[in-house]
Scaffold this motif. Structure first.
Motif, short mmCIF file in Angstrom:
data_model
loop_
_atom_site.label_atom_id
_atom_site.label_comp_id
_atom_site.label_asym_id
_atom_site.label_seq_id
_atom_site.Cartn_x
_atom_site.Cartn_y
_atom_site.Cartn_z
N UNK A 283 0.88 -1.12 -0.07
CA UNK A 283 0.01 -0.19 0.01
C UNK A 283 0.92 1.25 -0.13
N UNK A 284 2.15 1.25 0.68
CA UNK A 284 2.77 2.58 0.85
C UNK A 284 3.65 2.58 -0.51
N UNK A 285 3.84 1.44 -1.09
CA UNK A 285 4.66 1.50 -2.27
C UNK A 285 3.72 2.02 -3.47
N UNK A 286 2.36 1.81 -3.38
CA UNK A 286 1.83 2.26 -4.46
C UNK A 286 1.30 3.93 -4.34
N UNK A 287 1.47 4.59 -2.97
CA UNK A 287 1.20 5.81 -2.83
C UNK A 287 2.65 6.56 -2.89
N UNK A 288 3.74 6.12 -2.93
CA UNK A 288 4.86 6.95 -2.96
C UNK A 288 5.50 6.62 -4.46
N UNK A 289 5.57 7.68 -5.29
CA UNK A 289 6.25 7.38 -6.69
C UNK A 289 7.71 6.93 -6.55
N UNK A 290 7.96 6.01 -7.41
CA UNK A 290 9.19 5.34 -7.46
C UNK A 290 10.58 6.51 -7.51
N UNK B 278 10.57 9.41 -5.69
CA UNK B 278 10.62 10.24 -4.91
C UNK B 278 11.85 10.13 -4.10
N UNK B 279 12.75 11.50 -4.13
CA UNK B 279 13.83 11.36 -3.38
C UNK B 279 13.74 11.73 -1.80
N UNK B 280 12.84 12.79 -1.63
CA UNK B 280 12.82 13.08 -0.26
C UNK B 280 11.22 12.64 0.16
N UNK B 281 11.00 12.40 1.30
CA UNK B 281 9.58 12.11 1.90
C UNK B 281 9.09 13.40 2.80
N UNK B 282 8.10 14.09 2.44
CA UNK B 282 7.85 15.23 3.22
C UNK B 282 6.64 14.91 4.19
N UNK B 283 6.29 15.85 4.88
CA UNK B 283 5.09 15.54 5.87
C UNK B 283 3.67 15.66 5.03
N UNK B 284 3.89 16.02 3.60
CA UNK B 284 2.63 15.75 2.82
C UNK B 284 2.36 14.23 2.66
N UNK B 285 3.63 13.56 2.40
CA UNK B 285 3.28 12.13 2.27
C UNK B 285 2.82 11.67 3.52
N UNK B 286 3.35 11.90 4.54
CA UNK B 286 2.88 11.30 5.92
C UNK B 286 1.60 11.56 6.01
N UNK B 287 0.91 12.80 5.85
CA UNK B 287 -0.30 13.04 5.97
C UNK B 287 -1.27 12.28 4.94
N UNK B 288 -0.77 12.06 3.70
CA UNK B 288 -1.35 11.28 2.91
C UNK B 288 -1.60 9.81 3.19
N UNK B 289 -0.64 9.25 3.68
CA UNK B 289 -0.53 8.05 4.25
C UNK B 289 -1.55 7.61 5.35
N UNK B 290 -1.73 8.67 6.32
CA UNK B 290 -2.55 8.53 7.38
C UNK B 290 -3.95 8.72 7.06
N UNK C 73 -5.26 7.92 4.24
CA UNK C 73 -5.62 6.70 3.59
C UNK C 73 -5.71 5.53 4.40
N UNK C 74 -5.37 5.79 5.54
CA UNK C 74 -5.64 4.54 6.75
C UNK C 74 -4.10 3.77 7.16
N UNK C 75 -3.20 4.13 6.43
CA UNK C 75 -2.01 3.43 6.61
C UNK C 75 -1.29 4.20 7.68
N UNK C 76 -0.79 3.22 8.66
CA UNK C 76 -0.04 3.78 9.77
C UNK C 76 1.28 3.45 9.77
N UNK C 77 2.25 4.53 9.76
CA UNK C 77 3.70 4.21 9.63
C UNK C 77 4.46 4.67 10.70
N UNK C 78 3.77 4.92 11.89
CA UNK C 78 4.44 4.98 13.24
C UNK C 78 4.99 3.64 13.59
#
Length: 185
Positions: free
Chosen positions: A79-86, A88-100, A102-107
């Protein structure tokens, strides 16, 4: 300079929440000392997959803290792989918020902790200092937050089927000594 020196990104704040959970009812007197140790580079970490070994030297005392994280399930990794483009160099807070969203917990979830100190407490000073030091490292490189949970190791290793992680130990009785070392006669 950010107002908070630990966890100024959403990725690092997940690690600060391990040391400072929101559900606490009283202040933890160890937190200021733990932050001081991490702030003054007193924590030296070695990362091996989902395991972290930290050595902390304070004066004449030395302690070794061991943390092991629960790896992300294969379903979550997909699920994370489908939401983060291949690309992507830097993960921002926007990516974290998008995952949350979408119901994906990365904590991170601690699976196992151990410390060589005499405190014999699961939340000792050294564990807290290690969490702060890791939060600072993750603030600098947010990919580390996912790597510590086995995100990139799933690309290189054969992931187990289902949502169950691979077993931590192999029973010695299941090994065949004649073929274990690959020597055939």
């Amino acid at each position: 300079m950010p107002d908070n020196e630990f966890g100024y990104t959403a990725w690092g704040m997940d690690w600060v929440r391990l040391a400072e959970p929101l559900r606490t009812t009283r202040p933890d007197p160890l937190l200021p000392r733990a932050r001081s140790i991490a702030r003054n580079n007193g924590v030296h970490t070695e990362i091996d997959g989902t395991a972290i070994r930290a050595t902390i030297h304070r004066g004449a005392q030395a302690s070794t803290t061991y943390l092991e994280l629960t790896p992300l399930s294969p379903t979550t990794i997909t699920a994370i792989s489908t939401r983060i483009p291949t690309d992507t160099v830097e993960l921002g807070d926007e990516t974290h918020a998008t995952l949350r969203t979408d119901g994906i917990t990365v904590a991170p979830t601690l699976h196992l902790t151990d410390c060589s100190c005499a405190a014999r407490n699961p939340r000792c000073l050294h564990l807290l200092a290690t969490c702060y030091a890791l939060a600072r490292q993750i603030d600098e490189n947010p990919w580390l937050a996912l790597d510590l949970q086995g995100f990139h190791s799933a690309d290189t290793e054969q992931a187990p089927t289902g949502d169950t992680p691979a077993p931590r130990w192999t029973p010695i009785a299941s090994l065949d000594p004649a073929t274990f070392f690959g020597v055939t006669t």
